[in-house]
Design an enzyme around this catalytic site. Sequence first.
Site, PDB file in Angstrom:
ATOM      1  CD  GLU A  22      12.787  36.590   1.532  1.00  0.00           C
ATOM      2  OE1 GLU A  22      12.762  37.308   2.542  1.00  0.00           O
ATOM      3  OE2 GLU A  22      12.472  35.389   1.535  1.00  0.00           O
ATOM      4  CG  ASN A  43      13.018  37.231  13.709  1.00  0.00           C
ATOM      5  OD1 ASN A  43      12.920  36.307  12.916  1.00  0.00           O
ATOM      6  ND2 ASN A  43      13.291  38.449  13.323  1.00  0.00           N
ATOM      7  CD  GLU A  48      16.473  38.183   2.264  1.00  0.00           C
ATOM      8  OE1 GLU A  48      16.975  39.096   2.937  1.00  0.00           O
ATOM      9  OE2 GLU A  48      16.359  38.239   1.028  1.00  0.00           O
ATOM     10  CB  CYS A  73      16.642  40.516  10.561  1.00  0.00           C
ATOM     11  SG  CYS A  73      15.247  40.876   9.479  1.00  0.00           S
TER      12      CYS A  73
END
Length: 480
Positions: free
Chosen positions: A461, A150, A248, A282
């Site tokens: 992260e 994405n 993630e 996301c």
Amino acid sequence: MDIIANFIDGQYQAPHQQQYLDNIEPATGKVYGQIPDSGDEDVELAVTAAKKALPAWRALPLETRADYLTAIAQEIERRIEELALAEAIDNGKPVSLARSVDIPRAASNFKFFAHACSQFASESHAMAGNAINYTLRQPVGVVGCISPWNLPLYLFTWKIAPALAAGNCVIAKPSEITPKTAAMLGEICQKVGLPRGVLNILHGTGANVGQAICQHEEVKAISFTGGTTTGADIAQLLAPKFKKLSLELGGKNPALIFADCDFDSTVDQVFRASFANQGQICLCASRLYIERPIYEKFKQALIAKAQALQPNDPLLDTSEMGAIVSSTHLQKVLSYVEDAKAQGGKILIGGEQVKLSGRCQEGYFLQATIIEGLANNARCNQEEIFGPLITIQPFDTDQEALALANDSDYGLAATIWTNNLGRAHFLAENINTGIVWINCWLLRDLRTPFGGMNHSGLGREGGDEAMRFFTESKNVCVKY
Ligand code: NAD
């Protein structure tokens, strides 16, 4: 035909088995390139190169490692137009978005971690008059970075930059659906003279090369961004191997919109949060909960904006909505529209594939879609759709809004839109997501922890979180 090669040991190489996959341009539906369908042998070559490069790379003075990262950032910036165009062709996103967000942020990732590695301090614990402990944070070794389609270069570099900054050598795999800018990163590494083998880029499917990277005994950590089901598969595969693992994963992000918000600016920002990158971020809001007194007005404002946002050729500078990334993904999103109808949902706008003419007549376009009238337990409110489709629901009280927001397996990001500070802080504290934005969305400070809870992932992260993930801590106790 654009044929991509793997980047191993500082050089472009064809896949060992000489097998390729088609690369399709989403805006035209046409095959425009081929990418390696890599496998075990390619992973073996990359791991060998990375292991060879590791001792010298981890021994470099921090400043020298940082210089390489800065040089990569500068080269990305120099090639911004070329990279933005490549990203738009490969992914279907508007070229203006790639130019203003994806590519500059990829450069920022390298710039940020070039600095972060010099600010990364380890602790010391004194034991009164007796001993001192100090913590060494050493590179993990050869690590694997696997990313989705994405935000191709942006998320790819979000992993690679901290991994390199911390002194690791990397085997990286972009999504097979959007390999192009990752492939170009190899040229950038060559241009800046990154030592051979420090970064290796392999292409192919998750089932073949992705799994082979995860399973390789010499790959000591995996940083993965992608779907929750894939994350679960990888977690299962790696559990008996005791590798470091960062996941993630997906999201089903709530937006809580209160009657006391700044109406116009909230409409603009929530709309962007819902449909940017065709809703394929996301962090995009996908469940909108709107306080009843402004429900109708807010709904009409969203519909008007959706009407004005017509999908178009992503390569046009004026295009604000591009193509869905693949035919399969378009069909998936459309299947949720059908499900919503079956569950009694009302399609307020969109819900159908849009046919363009000319170059893009076979492309995968979908109008911004807004649905109301679904129960919170409907699939459209519980499952990640990852496209330009949102649901809206009214609520009456803060507690109800909170309960609706938290009624989810996911826990990635939430947005809260209100001018009541007390309410905003209360909700932020009680909402079950790893990221909360109040009166903003996608405002990113790269020092902050980034990631989700529950089915949205494991670990974080960003900033020190990433530097810690990509290092092993070792306590040294010295008695005196
Ligand atoms: P995906 O899980 O299908 O694939 C992601 C990557 O994993 C790809 O490179 C793929 O080839 C690889 N892969 C697939 N199966 C594998 C396996 N068994 N072993 C190793 N690698 C494997 O996801 P996608 O469709 O590319 O991306 C969309 C998903 O990514 C969405 O769910 C979205 O929410 C999520 N995402 C999450 C974040 C975040 O930061 N939390 C960011 C962006 C996207």
